[in-house]
Scaffold this motif. Structure first.
Motif, PDB file in Angstrom:
ATOM      1  N   LEU A 186       0.836  -1.200   0.000  1.00  0.00           N
ATOM      2  CA  LEU A 186       0.000   0.000   0.000  1.00  0.00           C
ATOM      3  C   LEU A 186       0.870   1.249   0.000  1.00  0.00           C
ATOM      4  CD1 LEU A 186      -2.504  -1.223   2.711  1.00  0.00           C
ATOM      5  CD2 LEU A 186      -3.028  -0.885   0.296  1.00  0.00           C
ATOM      6  N   PRO A 187       0.320   2.377  -0.494  1.00  0.00           N
ATOM      7  CA  PRO A 187       1.084   3.635  -0.444  1.00  0.00           C
ATOM      8  C   PRO A 187       1.144   4.175   0.986  1.00  0.00           C
ATOM      9  CG  PRO A 187      -1.099   4.031  -1.326  1.00  0.00           C
ATOM     10  CD  PRO A 187      -0.960   2.537  -1.179  1.00  0.00           C
ATOM     11  N   GLU A 188       1.952   5.203   1.178  1.00  0.00           N
ATOM     12  CA  GLU A 188       2.056   5.834   2.489  1.00  0.00           C
ATOM     13  C   GLU A 188       0.677   6.374   2.894  1.00  0.00           C
ATOM     14  OE1 GLU A 188       4.442   6.186   4.847  1.00  0.00           O
ATOM     15  OE2 GLU A 188       5.462   4.693   3.629  1.00  0.00           O
ATOM     16  N   PRO A 189       0.226   6.087   4.123  1.00  0.00           N
ATOM     17  CA  PRO A 189      -1.121   6.508   4.504  1.00  0.00           C
ATOM     18  C   PRO A 189      -1.267   7.992   4.806  1.00  0.00           C
ATOM     19  CG  PRO A 189      -0.082   5.332   6.308  1.00  0.00           C
ATOM     20  CD  PRO A 189       0.853   5.248   5.135  1.00  0.00           C
ATOM     21  N   GLY A 190      -0.198   8.676   5.217  1.00  0.00           N
ATOM     22  CA  GLY A 190      -0.310  10.095   5.589  1.00  0.00           C
ATOM     23  C   GLY A 190      -0.783  10.994   4.455  1.00  0.00           C
ATOM     24  N   PRO A 191      -0.049  11.070   3.353  1.00  0.00           N
ATOM     25  CA  PRO A 191      -0.495  11.924   2.239  1.00  0.00           C
ATOM     26  C   PRO A 191      -1.839  11.485   1.666  1.00  0.00           C
ATOM     27  CG  PRO A 191       1.800  11.271   1.940  1.00  0.00           C
ATOM     28  CD  PRO A 191       1.272  10.502   3.099  1.00  0.00           C
ATOM     29  N   TRP A 192      -2.050  10.177   1.623  1.00  0.00           N
ATOM     30  CA  TRP A 192      -3.305   9.681   1.072  1.00  0.00           C
ATOM     31  C   TRP A 192      -4.470  10.084   1.966  1.00  0.00           C
ATOM     32  CZ3 TRP A 192      -7.584   6.838   1.899  1.00  0.00           C
ATOM     33  CH2 TRP A 192      -8.302   6.457   0.783  1.00  0.00           C
ATOM     34  N   ALA A 193      -4.299   9.996   3.282  1.00  0.00           N
ATOM     35  CA  ALA A 193      -5.356  10.377   4.220  1.00  0.00           C
ATOM     36  C   ALA A 193      -5.676  11.868   4.094  1.00  0.00           C
ATOM     37  CB  ALA A 193      -4.948  10.042   5.643  1.00  0.00           C
ATOM     38  N   GLY A 194      -4.663  12.696   3.898  1.00  0.00           N
ATOM     39  CA  GLY A 194      -4.912  14.129   3.709  1.00  0.00           C
ATOM     40  C   GLY A 194      -5.737  14.406   2.463  1.00  0.00           C
ATOM     41  N   GLN A 195      -5.441  13.705   1.380  1.00  0.00           N
ATOM     42  CA  GLN A 195      -6.189  13.913   0.133  1.00  0.00           C
ATOM     43  C   GLN A 195      -7.632  13.428   0.246  1.00  0.00           C
ATOM     44  OE1 GLN A 195      -3.782  11.922  -2.787  1.00  0.00           O
ATOM     45  NE2 GLN A 195      -2.402  13.662  -3.009  1.00  0.00           N
ATOM     46  N   ILE A 196      -7.837  12.239   0.825  1.00  0.00           N
ATOM     47  CA  ILE A 196      -9.204  11.735   0.932  1.00  0.00           C
ATOM     48  C   ILE A 196     -10.003  12.551   1.948  1.00  0.00           C
ATOM     49  CG2 ILE A 196      -8.816   9.914   2.649  1.00  0.00           C
ATOM     50  CD1 ILE A 196     -11.124   9.690  -0.413  1.00  0.00           C
ATOM     51  N   ALA A 197      -9.353  13.036   3.011  1.00  0.00           N
ATOM     52  CA  ALA A 197     -10.053  13.885   3.981  1.00  0.00           C
ATOM     53  C   ALA A 197     -10.511  15.179   3.316  1.00  0.00           C
ATOM     54  CB  ALA A 197      -9.147  14.180   5.172  1.00  0.00           C
ATOM     55  N   GLN A 198      -9.659  15.776   2.478  1.00  0.00           N
ATOM     56  CA  GLN A 198     -10.039  16.987   1.749  1.00  0.00           C
ATOM     57  C   GLN A 198     -11.237  16.710   0.838  1.00  0.00           C
ATOM     58  OE1 GLN A 198      -8.563  20.142   2.056  1.00  0.00           O
ATOM     59  NE2 GLN A 198     -10.279  20.805   0.811  1.00  0.00           N
ATOM     60  N   ALA A 199     -11.203  15.585   0.140  1.00  0.00           N
ATOM     61  CA  ALA A 199     -12.312  15.239  -0.756  1.00  0.00           C
ATOM     62  C   ALA A 199     -13.601  15.002   0.024  1.00  0.00           C
ATOM     63  CB  ALA A 199     -11.947  14.000  -1.575  1.00  0.00           C
ATOM     64  N   ILE A 200     -13.501  14.318   1.175  1.00  0.00           N
ATOM     65  CA  ILE A 200     -14.696  14.048   1.980  1.00  0.00           C
ATOM     66  C   ILE A 200     -15.302  15.347   2.500  1.00  0.00           C
ATOM     67  CG2 ILE A 200     -15.446  13.071   4.189  1.00  0.00           C
ATOM     68  CD1 ILE A 200     -13.557  10.701   3.591  1.00  0.00           C
ATOM     69  N   ILE A 201     -14.461  16.283   2.979  1.00  0.00           N
ATOM     70  CA  ILE A 201     -14.966  17.575   3.463  1.00  0.00           C
ATOM     71  C   ILE A 201     -15.666  18.325   2.328  1.00  0.00           C
ATOM     72  CG2 ILE A 201     -14.187  19.859   4.237  1.00  0.00           C
ATOM     73  CD1 ILE A 201     -14.378  17.896   6.484  1.00  0.00           C
ATOM     74  N   GLU A 202     -15.098  18.292   1.126  1.00  0.00           N
ATOM     75  CA  GLU A 202     -15.714  18.985  -0.007  1.00  0.00           C
ATOM     76  C   GLU A 202     -17.036  18.342  -0.400  1.00  0.00           C
ATOM     77  OE1 GLU A 202     -12.757  19.173  -3.080  1.00  0.00           O
ATOM     78  OE2 GLU A 202     -11.474  20.519  -1.916  1.00  0.00           O
ATOM     79  N   VAL A 203     -17.140  17.026  -0.330  1.00  0.00           N
ATOM     80  CA  VAL A 203     -18.412  16.360  -0.624  1.00  0.00           C
ATOM     81  C   VAL A 203     -19.441  16.732   0.429  1.00  0.00           C
ATOM     82  CG1 VAL A 203     -19.586  14.123  -0.702  1.00  0.00           C
ATOM     83  CG2 VAL A 203     -17.433  14.424  -1.905  1.00  0.00           C
ATOM     84  N   MET A 204     -19.039  16.701   1.704  1.00  0.00           N
ATOM     85  CA  MET A 204     -19.990  16.985   2.775  1.00  0.00           C
ATOM     86  C   MET A 204     -20.428  18.448   2.811  1.00  0.00           C
ATOM     87  SD  MET A 204     -18.412  14.581   5.724  1.00  0.00           S
ATOM     88  CE  MET A 204     -19.798  14.053   6.673  1.00  0.00           C
ATOM     89  N   SER A 205     -19.640  19.331   2.217  1.00  0.00           N
ATOM     90  CA  SER A 205     -20.057  20.732   2.152  1.00  0.00           C
ATOM     91  C   SER A 205     -20.768  21.051   0.837  1.00  0.00           C
ATOM     92  CB  SER A 205     -18.848  21.658   2.354  1.00  0.00           C
ATOM     93  OG  SER A 205     -17.903  21.441   1.339  1.00  0.00           O
ATOM     94  N   GLY A 206     -20.951  20.066  -0.020  1.00  0.00           N
ATOM     95  CA  GLY A 206     -21.709  20.261  -1.259  1.00  0.00           C
ATOM     96  C   GLY A 206     -20.905  20.817  -2.409  1.00  0.00           C
TER      97      GLY A 206
END
Length: 181
Positions: free
Chosen positions: A71-91
Motif C-alpha cells: 500500500l502507499p504511504e497513509p499520511g499523504p493519502w489520508a490528507g487527500q481523501i479527507a479533503q475530498a470528503i470535506i468537499e463532498v460533505m459541504s456540497g
C-alpha cells in the motif's frame, strides 16, 4: 367406384437409433494416436483439482485484504481523501467521486450530508462558505494493513477534527470508519 392408384412409394424400414455418444477411447490409445512425427507424445491437460467447498463466495470474490507493504504511504493519502470528503460533505464536490475510496456505510453518510448541504446551498439559506482545508494529518498503524488517522481541518476561523480508519483492500486504502467533530 374405387380405383387403385399405382404407388411409387417404397415401404418404410425402421432402424434402431444410433448411439449419440461415441465409445470412449482409452487414454493410452489416445496418446499413442496423438504422437507427433518425432515420436513424442502429445500434451494432454488433466483436470485442475480445486476445492471450492472450503471457501465461501465472500472469501473468493469479496474485497481482499492487502498487506501494508503493498500500500502507499497513509499520511499523504489520508490528507487527500479527507479533503475530498470535506468537499463532498459541504456540497462542493459530487459524492460519487469518493465512492471507490470508502466502504458502503461510510459512503452513505457522506452522500447524505453532501446532498443536504447542496440543497441548503441551492436554497440560499447559507452564506457563501469558505472552502475547508486540511491542516495536519497524524497517522497510527495498529495492525498490518490498517491505519488510523486524525486530521485537523480549518474552515475560516472554525477548526474541526476528523478521525479516519483506513483499511487496505484490493491494493488500495479504503475509509472504513469516519468521525467528524
Amino acid at each position: 367406384m374405387s380405383r387403385t392408384v399405382p404407388s411409387h412409394l417404397h415401404p418404410v424400414t425402421i432402424q434402431p437409433p444410433v448411439s449419440h455418444r461415441p465409445a470412449a477411447i482409452p487414454l493410452a490409445e489416445a496418446l499413442r494416436r496423438a504422437e507427433d512425427e518425432r515420436g513424442h507424445p502429445a500434451y494432454v491437460q488433466d483436470a485442475l483439482a480445486v476445492d471450492l467447498a472450503v471457501a465461501s463466495d465472500e472469501q473468493v470474490f469479496g474485497p481482499q485484504s492487502t498487506a501494508r507493504a503493498d500500500l502507499p504511504e497513509p499520511g499523504p493519502w489520508a490528507g487527500q481523501i479527507a479533503q475530498a470528503i470535506i468537499e463532498v460533505m459541504s456540497g462542493l464536490r459530487p459524492a460519487p467521486q469518493v465512492l471507490r475510496w470508502t466502504t458502503p456505510p461510510v459512503y452513505a453518510v457522506i452522500a447524505r450530508r453532501g446532498a443536504l448541504a447542496a440543497r441548503r446551498r441551492a436554497a440560499g439559506t447559507r452564506s457563501a462558505a469558505r472552502r475547508a482545508m486540511v491542516r495536519t494529518v497524524h497517522v497510527s498503524e495498529p495492525a498490518d494493513g490498517v491505519a488510523e488517522c486524525s486530521v485537523v481541518v480549518s474552515e475560516g476561523v472554525r477548526v474541526r477534527a476528523m478521525a479516519l480508519r483506513l483499511a487496505g483492500q484490493d491494493g488500495r486504502w479504503r475509509v472504513e470508519a469516519l468521525q467528524i467533530g
